[in-house]
Design a protein around this motif. Sequence first.
Motif, mmCIF file in Angstrom:
data_model
loop_
_atom_site.group_PDB
_atom_site.id
_atom_site.type_symbol
_atom_site.label_atom_id
_atom_site.label_comp_id
_atom_site.label_asym_id
_atom_site.label_seq_id
_atom_site.Cartn_x
_atom_site.Cartn_y
_atom_site.Cartn_z
ATOM 1 N N GLY A 1 0.781 -1.237 0.000
ATOM 2 C CA GLY A 1 0.000 0.000 0.000
ATOM 3 C C GLY A 1 0.803 1.272 0.000
ATOM 4 O O GLY A 1 0.252 2.355 -0.211
ATOM 5 N N ALA A 2 2.114 1.174 0.225
ATOM 6 C CA ALA A 2 2.931 2.374 0.391
ATOM 7 C C ALA A 2 3.029 3.192 -0.888
ATOM 8 O O ALA A 2 3.046 4.432 -0.841
ATOM 9 C CB ALA A 2 4.328 1.995 0.882
ATOM 10 N N ILE A 3 3.107 2.541 -2.043
ATOM 11 C CA ILE A 3 3.197 3.273 -3.310
ATOM 12 C C ILE A 3 1.806 3.631 -3.821
ATOM 13 O O ILE A 3 1.577 4.742 -4.310
ATOM 14 C CB ILE A 3 3.968 2.442 -4.359
ATOM 15 N N ALA A 4 0.859 2.701 -3.688
ATOM 16 C CA ALA A 4 -0.512 2.960 -4.150
ATOM 17 C C ALA A 4 -1.107 4.183 -3.479
ATOM 18 O O ALA A 4 -1.914 4.901 -4.072
ATOM 19 C CB ALA A 4 -1.393 1.736 -3.889
ATOM 20 N N ARG A 5 -0.683 4.439 -2.261
ATOM 21 C CA ARG A 5 -1.192 5.596 -1.533
ATOM 22 C C ARG A 5 -0.940 6.901 -2.296
ATOM 23 O O ARG A 5 -1.669 7.880 -2.145
ATOM 24 C CB ARG A 5 -0.527 5.633 -0.146
ATOM 25 N N PHE A 6 0.094 6.908 -3.165
ATOM 26 C CA PHE A 6 0.445 8.112 -3.915
ATOM 27 C C PHE A 6 -0.114 8.104 -5.335
ATOM 28 O O PHE A 6 0.206 8.996 -6.123
ATOM 29 C CB PHE A 6 1.964 8.282 -3.944
ATOM 30 N N SER A 7 -0.926 7.118 -5.685
ATOM 31 C CA SER A 7 -1.554 7.112 -7.008
ATOM 32 C C SER A 7 -2.409 8.370 -7.170
ATOM 33 O O SER A 7 -3.019 8.849 -6.202
ATOM 34 C CB SER A 7 -2.438 5.876 -7.168
ATOM 35 N N PRO A 8 -2.476 8.938 -8.387
ATOM 36 C CA PRO A 8 -3.246 10.173 -8.603
ATOM 37 C C PRO A 8 -4.672 10.111 -8.086
ATOM 38 O O PRO A 8 -5.181 11.087 -7.537
ATOM 39 C CB PRO A 8 -3.208 10.322 -10.125
ATOM 40 N N VAL A 9 -5.355 8.972 -8.248
ATOM 41 C CA VAL A 9 -6.755 8.881 -7.860
ATOM 42 C C VAL A 9 -6.952 8.987 -6.350
ATOM 43 O O VAL A 9 -8.037 9.363 -5.883
ATOM 44 C CB VAL A 9 -7.383 7.565 -8.378
ATOM 45 N N MET A 10 -5.915 8.687 -5.565
ATOM 46 C CA MET A 10 -6.082 8.667 -4.115
ATOM 47 C C MET A 10 -6.388 10.042 -3.533
ATOM 48 O O MET A 10 -7.035 10.144 -2.490
ATOM 49 C CB MET A 10 -4.846 8.066 -3.446
ATOM 50 N N LYS A 11 -5.949 11.097 -4.206
ATOM 51 C CA LYS A 11 -6.280 12.438 -3.717
ATOM 52 C C LYS A 11 -7.789 12.632 -3.694
ATOM 53 O O LYS A 11 -8.350 13.161 -2.710
ATOM 54 C CB LYS A 11 -5.621 13.506 -4.592
ATOM 55 N N GLY B 1 -6.509 -3.248 0.003
ATOM 56 C CA GLY B 1 -7.229 -1.985 0.103
ATOM 57 C C GLY B 1 -7.196 -1.421 1.511
ATOM 58 O O GLY B 1 -7.098 -0.198 1.712
ATOM 59 N N PHE B 2 -7.276 -2.289 2.511
ATOM 60 C CA PHE B 2 -7.156 -1.887 3.915
ATOM 61 C C PHE B 2 -5.762 -1.312 4.143
ATOM 62 O O PHE B 2 -5.593 -0.260 4.779
ATOM 63 C CB PHE B 2 -7.411 -3.110 4.801
ATOM 64 N N GLN B 3 -4.744 -1.999 3.624
ATOM 65 C CA GLN B 3 -3.375 -1.524 3.771
ATOM 66 C C GLN B 3 -3.193 -0.140 3.146
ATOM 67 O O GLN B 3 -2.510 0.721 3.708
ATOM 68 C CB GLN B 3 -2.421 -2.541 3.133
ATOM 69 N N ILE B 4 -3.830 0.083 1.997
ATOM 70 C CA ILE B 4 -3.729 1.382 1.330
ATOM 71 C C ILE B 4 -4.411 2.467 2.154
ATOM 72 O O ILE B 4 -3.884 3.579 2.291
ATOM 73 C CB ILE B 4 -4.336 1.311 -0.089
ATOM 74 N N LEU B 5 -5.567 2.170 2.716
ATOM 75 C CA LEU B 5 -6.288 3.150 3.538
ATOM 76 C C LEU B 5 -5.465 3.558 4.755
ATOM 77 O O LEU B 5 -5.472 4.724 5.162
ATOM 78 C CB LEU B 5 -7.630 2.579 3.989
ATOM 79 N N VAL B 6 -4.767 2.595 5.345
ATOM 80 C CA VAL B 6 -3.910 2.895 6.493
ATOM 81 C C VAL B 6 -2.732 3.769 6.054
ATOM 82 O O VAL B 6 -2.398 4.764 6.710
ATOM 83 C CB VAL B 6 -3.417 1.583 7.145
ATOM 84 N N GLU B 7 -2.107 3.396 4.931
ATOM 85 C CA GLU B 7 -0.979 4.188 4.427
ATOM 86 C C GLU B 7 -1.407 5.612 4.070
ATOM 87 O O GLU B 7 -0.638 6.564 4.218
ATOM 88 C CB GLU B 7 -0.364 3.516 3.201
#
Length: 242
Positions: free
Chosen positions: A64-74, A92-98
Motif C-alpha cells: 500500500g505504500a506506493i498505491a497511496r500516492f496514485s493520482p486517484v487517491m487524492k 485496500g485496507f493496507q492502502i487506507l492505512v498508508e
Amino acid sequence: MASKIKFGVIVFPGSNCDYDTYYVLKEVFKQDVKFIWHKDSSVGDVDVVILPGGFSYGDYLRPGAIARFSPVMKDVINFANRGGKVIGICNGFQILVEAGLLPGALLRNSSLRFICKYIYVRVENKNTPFTCLCEEGEVLKLPIAHGDGNYYVDEDTLKRLIEDEQVVFRYCDKDGNITDEANPNGSVYNIAGIVNETGNILGMMPHPERCSESALGCTDGAKIFNSLIYSLALAEEFVMNK
C-alpha cells in the motif's frame, strides 16, 4: 423504488480482486459498478468506492505504500472526507492505512507466512452501514489471503478504537470465542476490521467478495454488501421523503 447504488472499484497495477469485486456487485447484487483507473484524477459520480485486494505495485517498499500516492487517491481522500462510503479489502485496507484514512499499520503475519484459508470473525458493532443487517456477536465465515495482515496500533489508539466502537470485526473460533488460536496473523486484540471515527470508511482483511454467492459454498460475505446497499437505499429514501 430506490435507484441502484453506484460503486466504483479502484484498479491499481497489481490488483487481483478487482474483477471479483466488480462481478459480485454487478451480477450478484445487481448494482451499478465501474472500474476507476489508478491514474484517474476523480472517482466520478459514485456512492461507494472500493479498494480491492491484490498486490498493488508488487507490494514494493511495503503493501500500500506506493498505491497511496496514485493520482486517484487524492480524490478518494476528498470523497471520504465528504462522507462518501469507502471499503478497503485486504490490500485496500493496507492502502487506507498508508493514506491516513484509518489508524494503525499492517505488519507481517506473526508466522511470517502467507496465509490463505477460511477463518471466522465476530461482528463487534452492528451499528455501521457495513454491518446493519448483522447481529451483534454474529459469527461470519470469510476467507483471508495475505502475508501482511497483522494489524497493529499503540495502546492509547487501541483504547480509543474500543471506546468509540470502531472495531467492527474480530477473529474468533466458529463458536464466537476470541482466542489466540483463532487469530491467524497476530493482530492486536484479534482485530480483523475497523471503521474510522465517523463510520463511513471500513478496512478489513477478509474477502467478502469471495464468499457472496452460493456457488462458492459460502454466502456470509453478502451480509456486508447487502448491509451497505440497504443503508444507502434507506438514506436515499429518507432524502426523497423529506
